[in-house]
Design an enzyme around this catalytic site. Structure first.
Site, PDB file in Angstrom:
ATOM      1  N   GLU A  36      46.334  36.779  42.095  1.00  0.00           N
ATOM      2  CA  GLU A  36      46.949  35.820  41.163  1.00  0.00           C
ATOM      3  C   GLU A  36      48.396  35.501  41.554  1.00  0.00           C
ATOM      4  O   GLU A  36      49.305  35.564  40.726  1.00  0.00           O
ATOM      5  CB  GLU A  36      46.861  36.312  39.709  1.00  0.00           C
ATOM      6  CG  GLU A  36      45.466  36.159  39.117  1.00  0.00           C
ATOM      7  CD  GLU A  36      45.483  36.054  37.603  1.00  0.00           C
ATOM      8  OE1 GLU A  36      45.608  34.922  37.088  1.00  0.00           O
ATOM      9  OE2 GLU A  36      45.363  37.098  36.928  1.00  0.00           O
ATOM     10  N   ASP A 218      41.070  47.330  38.290  1.00  0.00           N
ATOM     11  CA  ASP A 218      41.601  47.115  39.646  1.00  0.00           C
ATOM     12  C   ASP A 218      41.216  48.325  40.486  1.00  0.00           C
ATOM     13  O   ASP A 218      41.445  49.466  40.084  1.00  0.00           O
ATOM     14  CB  ASP A 218      43.121  46.944  39.593  1.00  0.00           C
ATOM     15  CG  ASP A 218      43.527  45.779  38.714  1.00  0.00           C
ATOM     16  OD1 ASP A 218      43.603  44.649  39.237  1.00  0.00           O
ATOM     17  OD2 ASP A 218      43.722  45.989  37.495  1.00  0.00           O
TER      18      ASP A 218
END
Length: 261
Positions: A36, A218
Site C-alpha cells: 500500500e 501480515d
DNA sequence: ATGGTGGCGCGGCCA
C-alpha cells in the site's frame, strides 16, 4: 552473521516515509517489503531511500495498492504480475536479492464475504497458488511475504467468536492460506513460541490498538531451506505507537546466513 | 450507534 527480512503495510508511503527511513536506520533489515505505497512509480522516493543506503524496486499506481522492495543488495529478475492474471491492481512484486527469491504480495482485502471483491480475492489467491508452484520449483530459498489479509487461525484473532465467518477469517480464505503452506511453505512466525494475542493489524477506529483488538494478517512464508536457518520472527509494534501510524506493524524474520552455493 | 478512523483528494471509494 544474520540477515533480516521484513514486511510492512505502510498505508501510503508518502505519509509514512519518515517512519520508514527511521525504521530502516534503527532495525537495519536486509530486505523490507512494503505494501500500500499508494504512489505512481514516477513519484517513488528513490533518492530518499538511496540516501538511507537502500536500493528500491517498485510497482505502483495512483491512490490504491502499490508494492515495493527495499534492499541492501540489488534486486534482479523482477516480476510485477502474477502470470496469467490480467490485473491493473499493483499487488505483487517478485525479485531475486542475493541468494533469496522474494515475492512481495498485497492480497486483496475482500471487503465482505459474498461481495464482488471477496470473489476477486479468492480467485486472486488461486492464481497466486499456481504461480507459487512454479516459483517453488525454481527457487529453493523462497520468501513470500506481505499483507495476506487473512488471519490463518483463531489464535490470530482478538475475538474469534465475533469474527467467525467474517472477511479475513472465513473458512474459504483460511483454506486458501493453508493451500499456500501445503505447497511447501511455512509461516515463519509459527516456527517459534509467542505470547498470546500477537497481531499485526489494528483498526484505526475505536482505540483498537490501545485495547489490542487486532488480527495477525501480515505474514512471512518461507521454504524448508530457509526455515532450517530461521532464528526468529516477531511483530515490531513500535511504529504502530507513533503519531500518525500505519494501521499495520512490521513483521520481521531473522535468518542465519548460510554459505552461498 | 448500520456507526467508528484514516488516506486520497475534494465526492466517494477503499481499507
Amino acid at each position: 552473521m544474520q540477515f533480516k527480512v521484513a514486511a510492512w503495510n505502510v498505508n501510503s508511503l508518502n505519509v509514512r516515509l519518515p517512519q520508514v527511513l527511521d525504521w530502516l536506520r534503527e532495525r537495519q533489515p536486509d530486505i523490507l517489503a512494503l505494501q500500500e505505497t499508494k504512489l505512481i512509480d514516477a513519484d517513488f522516493p528513490t533518492l530518499d531511500i538511496a540516501n538511507a543506503d537502500y536500493q528500491a524496486v517498485f510497482s505502483g499506481q495512483k491512490t490504491y495498492n502499490g508494492v515495493a522492495i527495499l534492499s541492501r543488495l540489488p534486486a534482479s529478475e523482477l516480476v510485477t504480475d502474477i502470470p496469467g492474471l490480467k490485473d491493473p491492481q499493483r499487488r505483487v512484486l517478485g525479485a531475486t536479492v542475493g541468494d533469496v527469491r522474494v515475492l512481495n504480495v498485497y492480497v486483496p482485502n475482500g471487503q465482505a464475504v459474498s461481495s464482488d471483491k471477496y470473489t476477486y480475492k479468492l480467485a486472486w489467491l488461486d492464481k497466486l497458488a499456481a504461480w507459487l508452484e512454479t516459483e517453488l520449483a525454481r527457487y529453493p530459498r523462497l520468501i513470500v511475504l506481505g499483507d495476506f489479509n487473512i488471519a490463518p487461525e483463531d489464535r490470530d484473532v482478538h475475538d474469534p467468536v465475533a469474527w467467525t465467518g467474517q472477511v479475513l477469517c472465513s473458512v474459504a480464505e483460511r483454506t486458501a492460506f493453508r493451500r499456500l503452506l501445503d505447497l511447501g511453505l511455512q509461516d515463519a512466525f509459527r516456527l517459534f513460541p509467542h505470547d498470546e494475542k500477537v497481531f499485526s493489524w489494528w483498526d484505526y477506529r475505536g482505540a483498537a490498538f490501545r485495547r489490542n483488538l487486532g488480527l495477525r494478517i501480515d505474514h512471512i512464508l518461507i521454504t524448508p531451506a530457509l526455515a532450517a536457518v530461521c532464528k526468529g520472527c516477531e511483530v515490531d509494534k513500535a511504529p504502530r505507537q507513533l503519531e500518525r501510524p500505519s494501521d499495520h506493524a512490521p513483521v520481521v524474520a531473522e535468518f542465519n546466513r548460510t554459505p552461498e552455493l
